[in-house]
Scaffold this motif. Structure first.
Motif, PDB file in Angstrom:
ATOM      1  N   VAL A   1       2.891   2.819   3.115  1.00  0.00           N
ATOM      2  CA  VAL A   1       2.062   2.904   4.305  1.00  0.00           C
ATOM      3  C   VAL A   1       2.556   1.882   5.334  1.00  0.00           C
ATOM      4  O   VAL A   1       2.983   0.774   4.979  1.00  0.00           O
ATOM      5  N   ASP A   2       2.510   2.274   6.606  1.00  0.00           N
ATOM      6  CA  ASP A   2       2.960   1.389   7.700  1.00  0.00           C
ATOM      7  C   ASP A   2       4.379   0.894   7.433  1.00  0.00           C
ATOM      8  O   ASP A   2       4.636  -0.312   7.324  1.00  0.00           O
TER       9      ASP A   2
ATOM     10  N   GLU B   1       0.863  -1.180   0.000  1.00  0.00           N
ATOM     11  CA  GLU B   1       0.000   0.000   0.000  1.00  0.00           C
ATOM     12  C   GLU B   1       0.901   1.232   0.000  1.00  0.00           C
ATOM     13  O   GLU B   1       1.716   1.398   0.910  1.00  0.00           O
TER      14      GLU B   1
END
Length: 416
Positions: A358-359, A343
């Motif tokens: 993301v993350d 992501e």
């Protein structure tokens, strides 16, 4: 053995230069071009550039999406720009005074940049932003300056993100606001009171490495202009990074906002060391009254390159080309990330893209992906925005995407 490791064994000249540099250069290298914290597949030293491609000192070739961190807007070794520089060099560079190129370049900038009535020159972005702040304070007789929180405006004592070597007094007159937050901006102005000399702002938020890039909202841009007017303060636009990539002129013109001073560098001379401050007539006297100079600020070669480069950028809709190829790159990367289960968020203008995983604590995914891309001959950056140029072609994008597809796959296998 990963391809990244294989690449390390193919860089003996680079490795040798790093060892030599460590003995005679503090830290081995310094500043934003230091690759120490990047994956080992990144070279530190380069031999040459041509168009949108670079060759390192070991002969490895790369499709480059950093453009020297912005300066190369018309492509490495652009023949028109290089011919103009060579012609001036044949006559002289740093002489007893400026060459006619200084007047010609100032005329060209005034003709190209809507709000500009005059121009002054330096050598790098910090020269330009420092000069703009000094002019603002001289013109207003006031001290306080509003700047975006975490925004980068140069490596001087006022703005350097690393405070080591500066004093609290150096930054005592800086007040912060949050980009696109009118209430925060108004609160900062209230804190400055009657001592507000100016507001310095970039056309869009490009701080990184954690936050996404954010384009300026129209209401915010107009609020900055209105606040400066209400407080008899100077609106300074820092276009050192963005100049001529978003608009061939002033970046907030499409928003109906004209700054009082604009700082340019990086791309205006396509890699030749040059910066400029352009401003409105009302600030010309203050600009004349301050003392600002440098032994190489009047050199003719970079100014000749700047004239040729800006001429090229004015001939066609170059921001549209960079937006087009940048969008092709962005679209391809998005599909590849999704195919590999990542992501990502891509933000900012396509001509100056930024991709964030993301993350991604510690930027592990960003480092794995960009390291694998560099090992395959595609230069991206894990925590800094990238740059497109007029030299990037659709074929360059296609070639790069062939390689980044493999880089995403390797990053997925490494991270699990």
């Amino acid at each position: 053995m990963t391809l990244d490791t294989v690449m390390q064994t193919l860089k003996p000249v680079d490795d040798g230069l790093r060892e030599r540099a460590a003995r005679v250069i503090p830290g081995g290298m310094y500043g934003h071009l230091n690759v120490t914290l990047l994956p080992a597949s990144y070279p530190q030293f380069y031999r040459s550039g041509n168009g949108a491609r670079l060759t390192d000192v070991d002969g490895n070739q790369y499709i480059d999406f950093m453009c020297g961190f912005g300066p190369m807007i018309s492509g490495y070794k652009n023949p028109v720009v290089e011919a103009a520089a060579a012609a001036q060099l044949a006559e002289g560079d740093a002489l007893g005074g400026p060459t006619p190129r200084m007047v010609e370049l100032a005329e060209l900038l005034v003709d190209t940049v809507g709000p500009a009535d005059w121009a002054m020159f330096g050598k790098n972005g910090t020269d330009a932003t420092s000069l703009a702040v000094t002019i603002a304070r001289a013109a207003t007789g006031k001290r306080k300056l509003l700047k975006g929180r975490s925004a980068y405006h140069g490596a001087n004592a006022w703005f350097n993100p690393n405070p080591l070597g500066s004093t609290p007094e150096d930054r005592a007159n800086i007040i912060f606001f949050d980009f696109n937050d009118i209430a925060s901006l108004e609160a900062a102005a209230a804190e400055a009171g009657d001592d507000l000399a100016g507001i310095i702002v970039s056309p869009f938020k490009h701080d990184g490495p954690v936050d996404d890039q954010r384009l300026a909202e129209v209401d915010f841009a107009r609020a900055v202009r209105a606040l400066a007017d209400r407080n008899d303060a100077v609106l300074i636009m820092d276009e050192v990074r963005t100049g001529f990539r978003l608009v061939t002129g002033s970046a907030w013109e499409p928003l109906g906002v004209a700054p009082d001073l604009i700082a340019y560098s990086k791309a205006i001379a396509n890699g030749w060391a040059l910066s400029a401050v352009v401003g409105i007539d009302a600030l010309a006297q203050a600009a004349s009254d301050i003392y600002a100079t440098g032994s190489f600020w009047y050199s003719g070669v970079a100014m000749a390159a700047g004239i040729a480069n800006i001429g090229l950028l004015r001939e066609t809709d170059t921001p549209a080309h960079m937006d087009h190829v940048g969008t092709l790159l962005r679209t391809g990367l998005q599909a590849q990330a999704e195919e590999n289960g990542f992501e990502v968020v891509q933000s900012g203008p396509a001509a100056m893209p930024y991709l964030r995983f993301v993350d991604d604590p510690g930027h592990a995914a960003a480092l794995a992906f960009t390291g694998a891309a560099a090992a395959r001959g595609v230069l991206l950056h894990p925590v800094h925005n990238w740059f497109l140029s007029t030299a990037h072609t659709e074929q360059d994008i296609a070639d790069a995407l062939d390689r980044t597809a493999e880089a995403f796959a390797e990053a997925r296998s490494v991270l699990g």
